[in-house]
Design a protein around this motif. Structure first.
Motif, PDB file in Angstrom:
ATOM      1  N   PRO A 162      41.770  -8.560   6.660  1.00 57.30           N
ATOM      2  CA  PRO A 162      41.149  -9.493   5.720  1.00 57.30           C
ATOM      3  C   PRO A 162      41.134 -10.913   6.252  1.00 57.30           C
ATOM      4  CG  PRO A 162      43.358  -8.919   4.996  1.00 57.30           C
ATOM      5  CD  PRO A 162      43.038  -8.008   6.151  1.00 57.30           C
ATOM      6  N   ASP A 163      40.185 -11.696   5.763  1.00 59.40           N
ATOM      7  CA  ASP A 163      40.111 -13.116   6.101  1.00 59.40           C
ATOM      8  C   ASP A 163      41.402 -13.786   5.628  1.00 59.40           C
ATOM      9  OD1 ASP A 163      39.665 -15.840   6.155  1.00 59.40           O
ATOM     10  OD2 ASP A 163      37.684 -15.744   5.256  1.00 59.40           O
ATOM     11  N   PRO A 164      42.196 -14.367   6.537  1.00 61.05           N
ATOM     12  CA  PRO A 164      43.478 -14.940   6.136  1.00 61.05           C
ATOM     13  C   PRO A 164      43.361 -16.184   5.271  1.00 61.05           C
ATOM     14  CG  PRO A 164      43.019 -15.458   8.422  1.00 61.05           C
ATOM     15  CD  PRO A 164      41.969 -14.476   7.984  1.00 61.05           C
ATOM     16  N   THR A 165      42.185 -16.790   5.222  1.00 61.04           N
ATOM     17  CA  THR A 165      42.025 -18.023   4.436  1.00 61.04           C
ATOM     18  C   THR A 165      41.120 -17.837   3.231  1.00 61.04           C
ATOM     19  OG1 THR A 165      40.099 -18.765   5.696  1.00 61.04           O
ATOM     20  CG2 THR A 165      42.272 -19.367   6.551  1.00 61.04           C
ATOM     21  N   GLU A 166      40.391 -16.723   3.187  1.00 59.48           N
ATOM     22  CA  GLU A 166      39.389 -16.490   2.154  1.00 59.48           C
ATOM     23  C   GLU A 166      38.381 -17.630   2.122  1.00 59.48           C
ATOM     24  OE1 GLU A 166      41.270 -15.706  -1.571  1.00 59.48           O
ATOM     25  OE2 GLU A 166      42.209 -13.863  -0.872  1.00 59.48           O
ATOM     26  N   ALA A 167      38.077 -18.163   3.328  1.00 55.31           N
ATOM     27  CA  ALA A 167      37.118 -19.261   3.427  1.00 55.31           C
ATOM     28  C   ALA A 167      35.705 -18.741   3.196  1.00 55.31           C
ATOM     29  CB  ALA A 167      37.215 -19.904   4.806  1.00 55.31           C
ATOM     30  N   THR A 168      34.923 -19.472   2.428  1.00 57.81           N
ATOM     31  CA  THR A 168      33.559 -19.044   2.136  1.00 57.81           C
ATOM     32  C   THR A 168      32.533 -20.144   2.326  1.00 57.81           C
ATOM     33  OG1 THR A 168      33.828 -19.617  -0.207  1.00 57.81           O
ATOM     34  CG2 THR A 168      34.335 -17.347   0.447  1.00 57.81           C
ATOM     35  N   GLY A 169      32.958 -21.388   2.580  1.00 53.78           N
ATOM     36  CA  GLY A 169      32.038 -22.520   2.611  1.00 53.78           C
ATOM     37  C   GLY A 169      30.869 -22.328   3.552  1.00 53.78           C
ATOM     38  N   GLY A 170      31.164 -22.011   4.832  1.00 51.50           N
ATOM     39  CA  GLY A 170      30.098 -21.873   5.801  1.00 51.50           C
ATOM     40  C   GLY A 170      29.179 -20.711   5.499  1.00 51.50           C
ATOM     41  N   ARG A 171      29.702 -19.690   4.819  1.00 52.73           N
ATOM     42  CA  ARG A 171      28.888 -18.496   4.558  1.00 52.73           C
ATOM     43  C   ARG A 171      27.873 -18.725   3.445  1.00 52.73           C
ATOM     44  NH1 ARG A 171      34.274 -14.710   4.764  1.00 52.73           N
ATOM     45  NH2 ARG A 171      35.215 -16.015   6.362  1.00 52.73           N
ATOM     46  N   ARG A 172      28.013 -19.823   2.728  1.00 52.12           N
ATOM     47  CA  ARG A 172      27.007 -20.159   1.721  1.00 52.12           C
ATOM     48  C   ARG A 172      25.844 -20.925   2.338  1.00 52.12           C
ATOM     49  NH1 ARG A 172      31.702 -21.172  -1.624  1.00 52.12           N
ATOM     50  NH2 ARG A 172      31.582 -23.400  -1.113  1.00 52.12           N
ATOM     51  N   GLY A 173      25.986 -21.334   3.589  1.00 49.99           N
ATOM     52  CA  GLY A 173      24.913 -22.043   4.269  1.00 49.99           C
ATOM     53  C   GLY A 173      23.982 -21.095   4.992  1.00 49.99           C
ATOM     54  N   ARG A 174      23.045 -21.662   5.720  1.00 48.55           N
ATOM     55  CA  ARG A 174      22.086 -20.873   6.487  1.00 48.55           C
ATOM     56  C   ARG A 174      22.801 -20.166   7.629  1.00 48.55           C
ATOM     57  NH1 ARG A 174      16.485 -21.106   8.222  1.00 48.55           N
ATOM     58  NH2 ARG A 174      16.034 -22.788   6.754  1.00 48.55           N
ATOM     59  N   LEU A 175      22.636 -18.852   7.717  1.00 46.73           N
ATOM     60  CA  LEU A 175      23.251 -18.070   8.785  1.00 46.73           C
ATOM     61  C   LEU A 175      22.263 -17.686   9.872  1.00 46.73           C
ATOM     62  CD1 LEU A 175      25.539 -15.663   6.707  1.00 46.73           C
ATOM     63  CD2 LEU A 175      26.125 -17.867   7.738  1.00 46.73           C
ATOM     64  N   HIS A 176      20.974 -17.661   9.542  1.00 46.34           N
ATOM     65  CA  HIS A 176      19.943 -17.260  10.506  1.00 46.34           C
ATOM     66  C   HIS A 176      18.763 -18.202  10.390  1.00 46.34           C
ATOM     67  CE1 HIS A 176      16.182 -14.778  11.326  1.00 46.34           C
ATOM     68  NE2 HIS A 176      16.751 -14.908  12.517  1.00 46.34           N
ATOM     69  N   THR A 177      18.258 -18.629  11.537  1.00 49.72           N
ATOM     70  CA  THR A 177      17.068 -19.481  11.569  1.00 49.72           C
ATOM     71  C   THR A 177      15.976 -18.790  12.369  1.00 49.72           C
ATOM     72  OG1 THR A 177      18.419 -21.502  11.483  1.00 49.72           O
ATOM     73  CG2 THR A 177      16.144 -21.734  12.215  1.00 49.72           C
ATOM     74  N   ASP A 178      14.857 -18.524  11.709  1.00 51.39           N
ATOM     75  CA  ASP A 178      13.682 -17.975  12.384  1.00 51.39           C
ATOM     76  C   ASP A 178      12.927 -19.148  13.004  1.00 51.39           C
ATOM     77  OD1 ASP A 178      11.034 -17.116  12.959  1.00 51.39           O
ATOM     78  OD2 ASP A 178      11.246 -15.456  11.558  1.00 51.39           O
ATOM     79  N   TYR A 179      12.765 -19.112  14.312  1.00 52.86           N
ATOM     80  CA  TYR A 179      12.134 -20.229  15.024  1.00 52.86           C
ATOM     81  C   TYR A 179      10.796 -20.600  14.418  1.00 52.86           C
ATOM     82  CZ  TYR A 179      10.182 -23.016  18.834  1.00 52.86           C
ATOM     83  OH  TYR A 179       9.603 -24.028  19.578  1.00 52.86           O
ATOM     84  N   ASP A 180       9.988 -19.610  14.029  1.00 49.43           N
ATOM     85  CA  ASP A 180       8.639 -19.874  13.533  1.00 49.43           C
ATOM     86  C   ASP A 180       8.627 -20.557  12.165  1.00 49.43           C
ATOM     87  OD1 ASP A 180       7.418 -18.865  15.777  1.00 49.43           O
ATOM     88  OD2 ASP A 180       7.168 -16.846  14.953  1.00 49.43           O
ATOM     89  N   GLU A 181       9.744 -20.499  11.452  1.00 50.15           N
ATOM     90  CA  GLU A 181       9.770 -21.078  10.107  1.00 50.15           C
ATOM     91  C   GLU A 181      10.142 -22.559  10.094  1.00 50.15           C
ATOM     92  OE1 GLU A 181      12.412 -18.742   7.789  1.00 50.15           O
ATOM     93  OE2 GLU A 181      11.109 -16.971   7.765  1.00 50.15           O
ATOM     94  N   ILE A 182      10.516 -23.111  11.245  1.00 51.06           N
ATOM     95  CA  ILE A 182      10.983 -24.486  11.300  1.00 51.06           C
ATOM     96  C   ILE A 182       9.881 -25.417  11.799  1.00 51.06           C
ATOM     97  CG2 ILE A 182      12.707 -26.048  12.297  1.00 51.06           C
ATOM     98  CD1 ILE A 182      13.807 -24.013  10.292  1.00 51.06           C
TER      99      ILE A 182
END
Length: 323
Positions: free
Chosen positions: A155-175
């Motif tokens: 298990p995640d030892p910190t139960e950190a979730t902050g970064g996982r609420r952000g963008r995880l994947h960027t499609d080059y064509d969408e930017i």
């Protein structure tokens, strides 16, 4: 009779210790790391790793490292958790990354952010295989004695979730492709402006127009620039003039050390050159600004910006990524 002691003072002990650290750090500096000098070693079934910069490469740094991963057709990397953040550029091929059970698909020039302590793995079914370039904040955590890796089933030892609420994947064509006053065009791949929530890691694709250049500037922190395509040369120097020039081509990694003046030139008069810039400035630079204010940390001299080409005018070739 009073005698003089030979014991070093507190100041001398601290001064010598810090100087030894700085001297060792500088001894590993390398401005351009050629792709042909990167040795690939087995990192798992069907996966090899080639370290450009970082402790594993024999070129330790203080902020960010860089590694190229090659996945054979059908390969799936070992699932794990890491205490640091990592961003990935898809150099070639198609595939997927699972982050805490969420699968995102990617293709060339996409970006993926794996937050700290997230369980992740990569895979490809592409008959050509795939190549991923990583940039991580591991060196910072190594300095703090907090660089740890765990199996994904723990298990995640910190139960950190902050970064996982952000963008995880960027499609080059969408930017959106944006002009830059330094004379280039760019796309944000990992950045707070597009919803990324990293520990400070950012990634942007920079385009140099055919035969054009980027204005000279300098900033704190180590910046890494991976040459995606094209050929050119760069200026590096502690002073704005009198430094050295280095040539580069696709697959090379440029290392801009702390507060060096630098400038990049596209030596191809017909095709653009593309560099992916990666660094950890978002947290480090803002902290240094608070500590060192009112010292100027980011310098983009007006006279240098005035020399830069107008990125809105050149007849740029069509912005197409590889199939």
């Amino acid at each position: 009779m009073r005698t003089r002691t030979e014991t070093r003072s507190h100041y001398e002990v601290q001064r010598d210790r810090r100087k030894a650290m700085a001297d060792d750090w500088r001894s590993h500096r390398q401005t351009v790391i050629r792709s042909g000098d990167v040795e690939h070693r087995q990192a798992g079934p069907g996966v090899t790793a080639g370290h450009y910069i970082g402790a594993a490469a024999g070129r330790p740094t203080k902020l960010v490292d860089c590694t190229e991963y090659r996945l054979e057709p059908g390969a799936v990397s070992t699932a794990r958790r890491e205490s640091w953040d990592t961003v990935y550029l898809v150099v070639s091929g198609t595939g997927w990354t699972e982050i805490d059970g969420r699968r995102v698909s990617w293709r060339p020039w996409d970006a993926v952010h794996v937050p700290h302590w997230a369980a992740f793995r990569h895979g490809t079914g592409d008959p050509r295989g795939a190549v991923l370039l990583s940039c991580s904040s591991r060196p910072v955590f190594e300095s703090l004695g907090a660089a740890w890796t765990l199996p994904a089933d723990q298990p995640d030892p910190t139960e950190a979730t902050g970064g996982r609420r952000g963008r995880l994947h960027t499609d080059y064509d969408e930017i959106e492709l944006r002009p830059n006053p330094k004379g280039t065009r760019s796309k944000f791949l990992v950045d707070p402006s597009i919803g990324s929530r990293t520990s400070g890691l950012t990634m942007v694709m920079v385009q140099l127009g055919p035969g054009l250049f980027q204005a000279k500037h300098r900033h704190p922190g180590e910046a890494l620039l991976y040459v995606v395509e094209g050929r050119g040369h760069s200026y590096f120097g502690e002073r704005a003039t009198g430094g050295r020039e280095e040539t580069w081509e696709a697959g090379d990694l440029l290392v801009v050390d702390h507060f060096l003046w630098h400038q990049h030139f596209n030596d191809d008069a017909e095709r653009p050159a593309r560099l992916v810039r990666m660094h950890l400035m978002e947290t480090m630079l803002t902290t240094m600004q608070a500590l060192l204010d009112p010292l100027v940390l980011l310098e983009e001299p007006p006279e240098e910006l005035a020399k830069a080409p107008d990125a809105t005018i050149p007849d740029w070739p069509e912005d197409r990524r590889p199939d």
